[in-house]
Motif scaffolding. Structure first.
Motif, short mmCIF file in Angstrom:
data_model
loop_
_atom_site.label_atom_id
_atom_site.label_comp_id
_atom_site.label_asym_id
_atom_site.label_seq_id
_atom_site.Cartn_x
_atom_site.Cartn_y
_atom_site.Cartn_z
N VAL A 56 23.64 64.53 98.62
CA VAL A 56 22.68 64.91 99.65
C VAL A 56 22.96 66.32 100.16
O VAL A 56 22.05 67.12 100.36
CB VAL A 56 22.71 63.88 100.80
N GLN A 57 24.22 66.62 100.37
CA GLN A 57 24.58 67.97 100.83
C GLN A 57 24.14 69.03 99.82
O GLN A 57 23.63 70.09 100.19
CB GLN A 57 26.09 68.05 101.07
N PRO A 68 23.08 69.45 108.67
CA PRO A 68 23.47 68.88 109.95
C PRO A 68 24.97 68.61 109.96
O PRO A 68 25.63 68.67 108.91
CB PRO A 68 22.68 67.57 110.00
N PRO A 69 25.55 68.32 111.12
CA PRO A 69 26.98 67.99 111.16
C PRO A 69 27.29 66.84 110.21
O PRO A 69 26.49 65.92 110.03
CB PRO A 69 27.20 67.58 112.62
N GLU A 70 28.47 66.89 109.59
CA GLU A 70 28.79 65.91 108.55
C GLU A 70 28.80 64.48 109.08
O GLU A 70 28.39 63.55 108.38
CB GLU A 70 30.14 66.24 107.91
N HIS A 71 29.24 64.28 110.33
CA HIS A 71 29.29 62.91 110.84
C HIS A 71 27.88 62.35 111.02
O HIS A 71 27.65 61.15 110.84
CB HIS A 71 30.08 62.84 112.15
N GLN A 76 23.54 58.80 108.30
CA GLN A 76 22.25 58.69 107.63
C GLN A 76 22.42 58.18 106.19
O GLN A 76 21.68 57.31 105.73
CB GLN A 76 21.55 60.05 107.61
N VAL A 77 23.39 58.73 105.49
CA VAL A 77 23.61 58.34 104.11
C VAL A 77 24.10 56.90 104.04
O VAL A 77 23.68 56.12 103.17
CB VAL A 77 24.61 59.29 103.44
#
Length: 432
Positions: A56-57, A68-71, A76-77
């Motif tokens: 996704v990244q 967006p921020p990883e957390h 979401q993922v």
């Protein structure tokens, strides 16, 4: 460039990039795996989350969007993985099975896209420390999810007689079932705040263009040379429109035009516009040529490339030619929600209601015969013509059109509602 990097771009549409995007450094580090979510009778592992998160990244970065921020992205993922897991369990309980033959075909198509045979592809994966069985399992998961959605969502769609009658009586229904016009336009612009003399000059230019058209000048060439419309380089081509989609007074004028005729220049906020009627379909004609046809639709998607869709359509074509039942294959494979459960049957339909690519193949296919696979804007099709007839336009025909429109409109809504329902009904415990 190592094989892993080279293959990742080719496999991403089918495998969602889940298997081939690991960098060399990441391949050497094996973090401790753990459960990140319990989903009914199954779990989601940290390794699954990490793999999908990297995909996704990478996709977001390729689009040039800010991450967006990883957390936040991880949550979401993870939610996406949970929804997928629930659907896989539904598929298991429903007895949905993907045969070895189907999986082998999918792996062969991936290998071919990478310029390899299956043995070479297996070796290439192994050389990069990637498991052929993991790749095979991911494809199987996505195929099961696709079939679960098709069966469960299509079964939920109900269109009542009252909904059909309400739609037919509505302004929207009248517009959608009315005649369609293929149009082209020429726009002679008038700048905002233009002086009276500038407006007069634009009007004179528009009248000159109109006179040239009346004397037989080529509309497309004049559009390219003089029009300020965004479609000028396409010869002014606007595509198909219904009268109700045009601003007054064009909505009234266009219905009175014959094919090939052009409206006089009319002043609009942007300038002076002329419309040409290139073609017309539908409307109030009393006699229609109708075709009884059934088809199987295979759509490209995140898990299936254009080439994969074509190959699957060709495989289904061969299976039907070999004697397998068209209706059963349509129920199992077709991704047209309006016809799949009916064995792919569209019933008696006006060819003008179909996209040109579908209509052209249908018209060339004799009754009782099967078409070879072909492409339309919706995907790859195989169709069989069951019969032809000429019939008067009837209320029953209009009701059929309305029912198809309503059913297709409901599909996406029902899919989202069903996904929310199965998520709410599942036992989910996250451990992030």
């Amino acid at each position: 460039m190592n094989v892993k990097t080279k293959l990742s771009n080719c496999m991403r549409p089918l495998l969602l990039g889940a298997l081939l995007i690991t960098t060399g450094a990441q391949a050497q580090v094996q973090p401790l795996n753990r459960v990140v979510a319990i989903v009914d009778n199954d779990v989601v592992m940290q390794s699954q989350l990490d793999t999908r998160l990297r995909e996704v990244q990478q996709t977001i970065a390729q689009r040039g969007a800010a991450l967006p921020p990883e957390h936040v992205l991880s949550q979401q993922v993870l939610e996406r993985l949970i929804i997928e897991n629930i659907q896989l369990q539904i598929g298991e309980r429903s007895g949905i099975r993907i045969t070895d033959e189907e999986l082998n075909q999918a792996m062969e198509t991936i290998a071919q896209r990478n310029g390899m045979n299956l043995d070479q592809f297996r070796s290439a994966l192994a050389a990069d420390g990637l498991s052929y069985m993991d790749a095979r399992d991911q494809i199987k998961r996505e195929m099961i999810i696709s079939r679960v959605r098709q069966r469960r969502v299509a079964e939920r769609i109900q269109v009542t007689d009252q909904e059909i009658q309400n739609f037919l009586a509505s302004d929207l229904g009248k517009m959608q079932l009315s005649a369609e016009f293929r149009l082209a336009n020429i726009l002679i612009p008038v700048p905002e705040g233009a002086s009276p003399s500038a407006i007069q000059a634009a009007e004179r230019q528009a009248q000159e263009v109109y006179q040239q058209l009346q004397q037989g000048a080529d509309f497309a060439q004049l559009a390219i040379a003089q029009s300020a419309s965004e479609t000028a380089l396409e010869g002014g081509e606007m595509g198909w429109r219904k009268a109700g989609q045009l601003p007054p007074p064009f909505d009234r004028m266009i219905s009175a035009l014959g094919v090939g005729q052009v409206t006089e220049p009319l002043r609009t906020p942007g300038g002076f516009i002329m419309l040409k009627l290139l073609d017309k379909r539908g409307g109030d004609s009393q006699v229609r040529d109708e075709v009884n046809v059934r088809h199987i639709l295979i759509k490209p998607s995140e898990i299936r490339s254009e080439a994969d869709a074509q190959r699957l359509a060709e495989r289904l074509y061969q299976r039907i030619k070999a004697g397998e039942d068209f209706a059963e294959l349509a129920k199992n494979f077709s991704e047209d929600p309006g016809s799949a459960l009916n064995g792919g049957v569209l019933s008696w339909i006006d060819p003008n209601a179909l996209v040109p690519e579908f209509r052209a193949v249908m018209e060339q296919t004799p009754a009782g015969e099967l078409s070879k696979p072909f492409k339309s804007p919706f995907g790859w099709h195989v169709l069989e013509v069951l019969g032809r007839r000429a019939t008067d336009t009837s209320e029953q025909f209009r009701e059929q059109q309305a029912a198809n429109l309503l059913r297709n409109r409901k599909y996406e809504e029902e899919l989202q509602a069903w996904l929310r329902q199965i998520r709410d009904e599942a036992y989910v415990e996250t451990k992030l």
